[in-house]
Design a protein around this motif. Structure first.
Motif, PDB file in Angstrom:
ATOM      1  N   ALA A 169       0.841  -1.198   0.000  1.00  0.00           N
ATOM      2  CA  ALA A 169       0.000   0.000   0.000  1.00  0.00           C
ATOM      3  C   ALA A 169       0.875   1.247   0.000  1.00  0.00           C
ATOM      4  CB  ALA A 169      -0.924  -0.002   1.203  1.00  0.00           C
ATOM      5  N   SER A 197      -7.532  -2.048  -4.838  1.00  0.00           N
ATOM      6  CA  SER A 197      -8.089  -2.765  -3.689  1.00  0.00           C
ATOM      7  C   SER A 197      -8.352  -1.798  -2.547  1.00  0.00           C
ATOM      8  CB  SER A 197      -7.148  -3.884  -3.239  1.00  0.00           C
ATOM      9  OG  SER A 197      -5.878  -3.374  -2.889  1.00  0.00           O
ATOM     10  N   THR A 198      -7.608  -0.696  -2.522  1.00  0.00           N
ATOM     11  CA  THR A 198      -7.814   0.369  -1.543  1.00  0.00           C
ATOM     12  C   THR A 198      -7.668   1.710  -2.246  1.00  0.00           C
ATOM     13  OG1 THR A 198      -6.893  -0.950   0.258  1.00  0.00           O
ATOM     14  CG2 THR A 198      -7.013   1.422   0.610  1.00  0.00           C
ATOM     15  N   SER A 200      -8.494   5.338  -0.431  1.00  0.00           N
ATOM     16  CA  SER A 200      -9.132   6.018   0.695  1.00  0.00           C
ATOM     17  C   SER A 200      -8.387   7.313   1.034  1.00  0.00           C
ATOM     18  CB  SER A 200      -9.144   5.098   1.918  1.00  0.00           C
ATOM     19  OG  SER A 200      -9.735   5.727   3.036  1.00  0.00           O
ATOM     20  N   SER A 230      -4.520   6.727   0.966  1.00  0.00           N
ATOM     21  CA  SER A 230      -3.954   5.379   0.944  1.00  0.00           C
ATOM     22  C   SER A 230      -4.438   4.688  -0.324  1.00  0.00           C
ATOM     23  CB  SER A 230      -4.402   4.592   2.177  1.00  0.00           C
ATOM     24  OG  SER A 230      -3.887   3.277   2.129  1.00  0.00           O
TER      25      SER A 230
END
Length: 249
Positions: A169, A197-198, A200, A230
């Protein structure tokens, strides 16, 4: 802005600075108009999206986004895959400035690029970028407009990872950036089906592009109070994950 002063009968350019808290900073000159002090070299205060479009292949048409004009800002995500150990050759389209360029060399290889351009009103025809000679390539074109013409783009350092495993990440430290700014993320996977997948806080929008959707990119505009982000992706084969931001003036 350059200020001129006469010295020895010759006008010479000078850049004014002021000392603020013991630190010398570039001074911005102001002019009083109608009882209101206004900067002589005003910067963009707000930024909005004109439109976006994707294309598969080595080119994308300027006409893919309607209604652009001189002074608008263009961001171009360009990703491509080769079926060998040599990544596609970097291509910065005519009139563009590269922001980020990262590649992976493996049995199947790839490259992910981001470039920008401030429009001058002469744009037409096609934008030509990378060409890997396969259908596994594509472009994502975004056009933004400020409350006044964009004059400069200042890029952060970008996070980049190329790996045959799952990328870690990434954190985009946009919270310390100068608004307006645009947070950018790009993910590439040779196995296709790329996605975040992320993400944010969430992007304003994302788009997949290229054959088998080998690429995905997203953006978020902050006209004030930018926040850290993130960003992550799942393992999609041989992968590239990139993220950062650009401040707009």
């Amino acid at each position: 802005m350059t200020i001129y002063a006469k010295s020895g009968g010759v006008w010479s350019g000078m850049t004014p600075y002021v000392k603020d808290g013991g630190v010398w900073k570039l001074a911005e000159p102001y002019l009083k108009s109608g009882g209101v002090w206004k900067p002589l070299s005003p910067k963009v205060a707000t930024l909005t999206l004109v439109g976006g479009a994707t294309a598969q292949g080595a080119t994308i048409a300027w006409s893919a986004v309607a209604g652009f004009q001189a002074g608008d800002l263009v961001l171009l995500f360009d990703q491509a895959e080769t079926l060998n150990s040599i990544p596609p050759t970097s291509v910065i389209p005519t009139g563009f400035t590269n922001i980020n360029d990262f590649s992976i060399s493996a049995g199947v290889s790839g490259r992910s690029m981001i470039s920008h351009r401030i429009l001058d009103g002469t744009e037409g025809g096609n934008i030509t970028g990378m060409n890997s000679g396969t259908t596994l390539q594509g472009k994502y074109l975004l056009i933004f407009r400020g409350d006044r013409a964009v004059s400069a783009v200042v890029s952060s350092a970008f996070n980049n990872e190329a790996t045959t495993g799952d990328p870690a990440a990434q954190t985009v430290a946009a919270g310390s950036g100068a608004a307006p700014l645009i947070v950018l993320g790009a993910a590439f996977g040779t196995g296709g089906g790329s996605g975040f997948s992320t993400a944010s806080p969430a992007f304003d929008a994302t788009a997949t592009f290229g054959g088998s959707t080998v690429g995905v990119a997203g953006y978020k505009v902050y006209n004030s109070a930018p926040a850290n982000h993130s960003i992550d992706m799942a393992d999609k084969g041989n992968n590239i994950l990139s993220s950062g931001y650009v401040s707009i003036q």
